[in-house]
Motif scaffolding. Structure first.
Motif, PDB file in Angstrom:
ATOM      1  N   ALA A 121       1.314  -1.158  -0.185  1.00  0.00           N
ATOM      2  CA  ALA A 121      -0.262  -0.118   0.111  1.00  0.00           C
ATOM      3  C   ALA A 121       1.018   1.513  -0.021  1.00  0.00           C
ATOM      4  O   ALA A 121       0.079   2.095  -0.424  1.00  0.00           O
ATOM      5  CB  ALA A 121      -1.340   0.519   1.614  1.00  0.00           C
ATOM      6  N   ALA A 122       2.262   1.144   0.755  1.00  0.00           N
ATOM      7  CA  ALA A 122       2.834   1.974   0.869  1.00  0.00           C
ATOM      8  C   ALA A 122       3.658   3.020  -0.592  1.00  0.00           C
ATOM      9  O   ALA A 122       3.648   3.987  -0.860  1.00  0.00           O
ATOM     10  CB  ALA A 122       3.563   2.484   1.771  1.00  0.00           C
ATOM     11  N   GLY A 123       3.476   1.930  -1.092  1.00  0.00           N
ATOM     12  CA  GLY A 123       4.480   2.456  -2.708  1.00  0.00           C
ATOM     13  C   GLY A 123       5.732   2.267  -2.522  1.00  0.00           C
ATOM     14  O   GLY A 123       6.628   2.639  -1.659  1.00  0.00           O
ATOM     15  N   ASP A 141      10.122  -0.479 -20.009  1.00  0.00           N
ATOM     16  CA  ASP A 141       9.187  -0.293 -18.989  1.00  0.00           C
ATOM     17  C   ASP A 141       9.366  -1.299 -17.531  1.00  0.00           C
ATOM     18  O   ASP A 141       8.377  -1.357 -16.798  1.00  0.00           O
ATOM     19  CB  ASP A 141       7.574  -0.389 -19.157  1.00  0.00           C
ATOM     20  N   GLY A 142      10.352  -2.238 -16.967  1.00  0.00           N
ATOM     21  CA  GLY A 142      10.141  -2.622 -15.842  1.00  0.00           C
ATOM     22  C   GLY A 142       9.862  -3.845 -15.480  1.00  0.00           C
ATOM     23  O   GLY A 142      10.180  -4.166 -14.708  1.00  0.00           O
ATOM     24  N   GLU A 143       9.670  -4.249 -16.922  1.00  0.00           N
ATOM     25  CA  GLU A 143       8.902  -5.929 -17.476  1.00  0.00           C
ATOM     26  C   GLU A 143       9.383  -6.950 -17.723  1.00  0.00           C
ATOM     27  O   GLU A 143       8.992  -7.703 -17.122  1.00  0.00           O
ATOM     28  CB  GLU A 143       8.278  -5.658 -18.260  1.00  0.00           C
ATOM     29  N   THR A 159       8.735 -11.214  -7.917  1.00  0.00           N
ATOM     30  CA  THR A 159       7.095 -11.527  -8.645  1.00  0.00           C
ATOM     31  C   THR A 159       6.833  -9.882  -8.693  1.00  0.00           C
ATOM     32  O   THR A 159       7.428  -8.472  -8.295  1.00  0.00           O
ATOM     33  CB  THR A 159       6.029 -12.047  -7.756  1.00  0.00           C
ATOM     34  N   ARG A 160       6.815  -9.301  -9.685  1.00  0.00           N
ATOM     35  CA  ARG A 160       6.134  -8.213  -9.883  1.00  0.00           C
ATOM     36  C   ARG A 160       4.172  -7.874  -9.259  1.00  0.00           C
ATOM     37  O   ARG A 160       3.440  -8.259  -9.174  1.00  0.00           O
ATOM     38  CB  ARG A 160       5.983  -7.675 -11.156  1.00  0.00           C
ATOM     39  N   GLY A 166      -3.944   0.298  -9.980  1.00  0.00           N
ATOM     40  CA  GLY A 166      -3.719  -0.968 -11.497  1.00  0.00           C
ATOM     41  C   GLY A 166      -1.947  -1.680 -12.222  1.00  0.00           C
ATOM     42  O   GLY A 166      -1.867  -2.080 -12.548  1.00  0.00           O
ATOM     43  N   ARG A 167      -1.602   0.634 -12.196  1.00  0.00           N
ATOM     44  CA  ARG A 167      -0.417   0.024 -13.418  1.00  0.00           C
ATOM     45  C   ARG A 167       1.253  -1.030 -12.473  1.00  0.00           C
ATOM     46  O   ARG A 167       1.061  -0.726 -11.515  1.00  0.00           O
ATOM     47  CB  ARG A 167       0.013   1.227 -13.108  1.00  0.00           C
ATOM     48  N   PRO A 168       1.550  -1.599 -13.376  1.00  0.00           N
ATOM     49  CA  PRO A 168       2.302  -2.627 -12.991  1.00  0.00           C
ATOM     50  C   PRO A 168       3.124  -1.851 -12.805  1.00  0.00           C
ATOM     51  O   PRO A 168       3.743  -0.826 -13.387  1.00  0.00           O
ATOM     52  CB  PRO A 168       2.910  -3.820 -14.058  1.00  0.00           C
ATOM     53  N   GLY A 169       4.382  -2.392 -11.591  1.00  0.00           N
ATOM     54  CA  GLY A 169       5.403  -1.547 -10.489  1.00  0.00           C
ATOM     55  C   GLY A 169       6.577  -1.943 -10.154  1.00  0.00           C
ATOM     56  O   GLY A 169       7.328  -2.489 -11.144  1.00  0.00           O
TER      57      GLY A 169
END
Length: 584
Positions: A121-123, A141-143, A159-160, A166-169
């Motif tokens: 949740a914190a990012g 894109d960090g994929e 694991t991503r 909802g953006r992959p991070g």
């Protein structure tokens, strides 16, 4: 009980019974083993001659890896019972003279742990994420994962996650299953919290901890790619394991344990590729013991067994002793391993455990005979001996579990290519009656893993009154160990002849015949008595094939051995004070 001379710590020559709680005994009637069932079976463990139990994780967990994914380190999982039942278990165990060693899983926690939820949740860049090993991915894109590390359970170790919206991070590291994110032991909040966790359980009367993945809690700075060997094509995974900073953790933990009276105990699951590497974990201010896995992974070959024992005895520091085992919850059972065609190639140091999970046909009759002999060898060794539940019954590996019943993450992560560890975790048979074989008290309740019909004749109740049973053998060996070998020194290898591998410990010679023909005992040993032979063929002239004998040579004063003076009282008085509420 194994006798402990006044100048020795209890763990130095102990017999410890490993309890895989989910499969030990079901006291609530739901098909899953629990604390109530363990309390009902404690007397059976004490009667076996054990000094302690090692309890696999029973903390709150989503059970994706059956407790090795911990969501709350300070609470008992409701499927196993309550904190009050745990306190009653400790009290019962101490009253029977059994110490309680818990499992500490600190390399990783569960993805359901509040910390990990907070981190999601914190990012990126937050203090919450610094408790774990989050990294940006590679690629446009960090994929792509941050590095090429692979999980022990198969597949990528990364694991991503999806960030807000909802953006992959970022990606997080998990040395095992994705449900088990690795903790960042360079973060002070992680270090401080585990200090408190240790004190929490020590204050409840727990006598020590077995440390899971003790060599893996710190990763190399920068998390570099694994290099590939041009000769073997295998990856060098050392960046994930055995980093120098891990020893700071154990010095800190040892200081905490030593602040209690009596001092608390630590034994490590340490897989390293060199003897010198293991010795570093056993320095006087770190772990008390580490498991000697070399013996477990050897084939049934006298020379190889001797080499493994030599290696194990050479590692402890002055005053220390090894912790030996032939079975645990991660490997195939000994009866099965010894009944397979023996692989004589040396285990790969980077994957020694694979040698103990081999496939292939099994001759259970031969495997059982060899496992009996191996028990005779194991219980004659100096140091702690760990018995895995069901080992004393001679249970085989259950290799033919239905696919739909398998739960091990290894099975899932490998896409069914590896059977995993469920086969050694099948619930124990207590009686020979069909159904759950006495494992569960619930009428018509089935055990959480199906038990094979072959378990019926091996049930504890069936073996109780059989003097030739595996259970009777373990009781006899434990009793003789207590009466003859309590605190006895290692006195070296005896002369080898006729296929025998033999050593002298204290007043006896332990001789193991790994061949398929009888071996003649050298006349120079001047044997006056045979205390036990694992093939039920006691003889002072020969040793039966695939068997072990404990022999009394002529220079032994029998009147000074074999009696109760070597044994300590059954009541465990040195843990009583703390159990009654004393604090350091």
């Amino acid at each position: 009980m194994t006798g402990t001379p006044p100048d020795q710590e209890w763990w130095q020559d102990s017999v410890v019974y490993q309890v895989y709680l989910r499969s030990f005994r079901d006291g609530s009637g739901d098909g899953i083993g629990d604390l109530r069932g363990l309390r009902q079976g404690l007397s059976a463990i004490a009667d076996l001659g054990c000094d302690a139990i090692w309890l696999n994780p029973c903390y709150v967990s989503p059970q994706r890896d059956h407790g090795y994914d911990i969501a709350d380190y300070r609470s008992i999982d409701p499927v196993y019972g309550t904190s009050e039942e745990f306190d009653a278990l400790v009290s019962d165990a101490h009253r029977l003279g059994l110490r309680v060693v818990m499992d500490m899983v600190a390399n990783h926690c569960s993805a359901d742990h509040p910390w990990f939820r907070e981190a999601l949740a914190a990012g990126p860049g937050s203090p919450q994420r610094r408790r774990f090993l989050f990294r940006d991915g590679r690629g446009n894109d960090g994929e792509e994962p941050p590095n090429n590390w692979e999980s022990v359970f198969g597949g990528s170790a990364w694991t991503r996650v999806n960030e807000r919206g909802g953006r992959p991070g970022q990606w997080y590291l998990h040395s095992f299953d994705p449900s088990q994110p690795d903790l960042n032991w360079r973060d002070p909040s992680v270090v401080d919290d585990f200090d408190d966790i240790l004190r929490f359980w020590f204050d409840r009367g727990v006598d020590g901890f077995r440390v899971d993945v003790a060599h893996g809690m710190v990763k190399e700075q920068g998390l570099p790619d694994f290099p590939r060997s041009p000769d073997t094509g295998r990856y060098d995974t050392s960046a994930m394991w055995d980093q120098p900073e891990v020893h700071d953790i154990y010095r800190r933990w040892r200081s905490i344990g030593d602040s209690y009276a009596p001092r608390r105990y630590f034994v490590g699951e340490v897989w390293v590729s060199s003897d010198s590497g293991l010795e570093e974990y056993l320095r006087p201010d770190e772990l008390h013991q580490a498991f000697v896995f070399d013996l477990l992974v050897q084939p049934w070959d006298g020379r190889r067994l001797r080499e493994a024992i030599d290696a194990g005895l050479s590692r402890p520091p002055a005053g220390g002793t090894p912790a030996w085992t032939l079975e645990n919850h991660d490997v195939h059972r000994a009866v099965t391993r010894y009944g397979q065609e023996q692989a004589h190639e040396r285990p790969d140091p980077s994957d020694m455990i694979a040698a103990a999970r081999r496939e292939g046909p099994v001759d259970l009759r031969l495997g059982t005979r060899r496992a009996r002999a191996a028990a005779g060898l194991l219980l004659a060794l100096p140091g702690a001996v760990y018995l895995y539940q069901g080992e004393e019954l001679g249970l085989p590996e259950v290799l033919d579990l239905p696919d739909e019943c398998r739960t091990d993450p290894i099975w899932r992560r490998s896409g069914g290519a590896q059977r995993g560890r469920d086969g050694c975790r099948v619930p124990l048979p207590w009686t020979g009656e069909p159904g759950a074989y006495g494992f569960s008290t619930g009428p018509g309740v089935e055990a959480w893993l199906p038990q094979p019909a072959a378990f019926a004749p091996l049930a504890r109740a069936r073996q109780e009154d059989d003097p030739r049973s595996m259970l009777a053998l373990h009781r006899q060996l434990s009793r003789l160990r207590s009466e003859w070998l309590a605190g006895a020194p290692w006195r070296g290898w005896a002369t080898e002849a006729g296929g025998l591998v033999a050593f002298r410990r204290g007043p006896i010679i332990c001789a193991v015949n790994t061949s398929d023909s009888a071996a003649v005992i050298p006349s120079s040993w001047d044997i006056r008595a045979c205390l036990v032979n694992t093939a039920d063929a006691p003889d002072t002239q020969t040793i039966a094939p695939d068997s072990t004998s404990w022999l009394v040579p002529g220079d032994t004063d029998i009147t000074a051995c074999g009696g109760s003076p070597r044994r300590r009282p059954h009541r465990n008085t040195d843990t009583e004070e703390h159990h009654q509420g004393g604090k350091p």
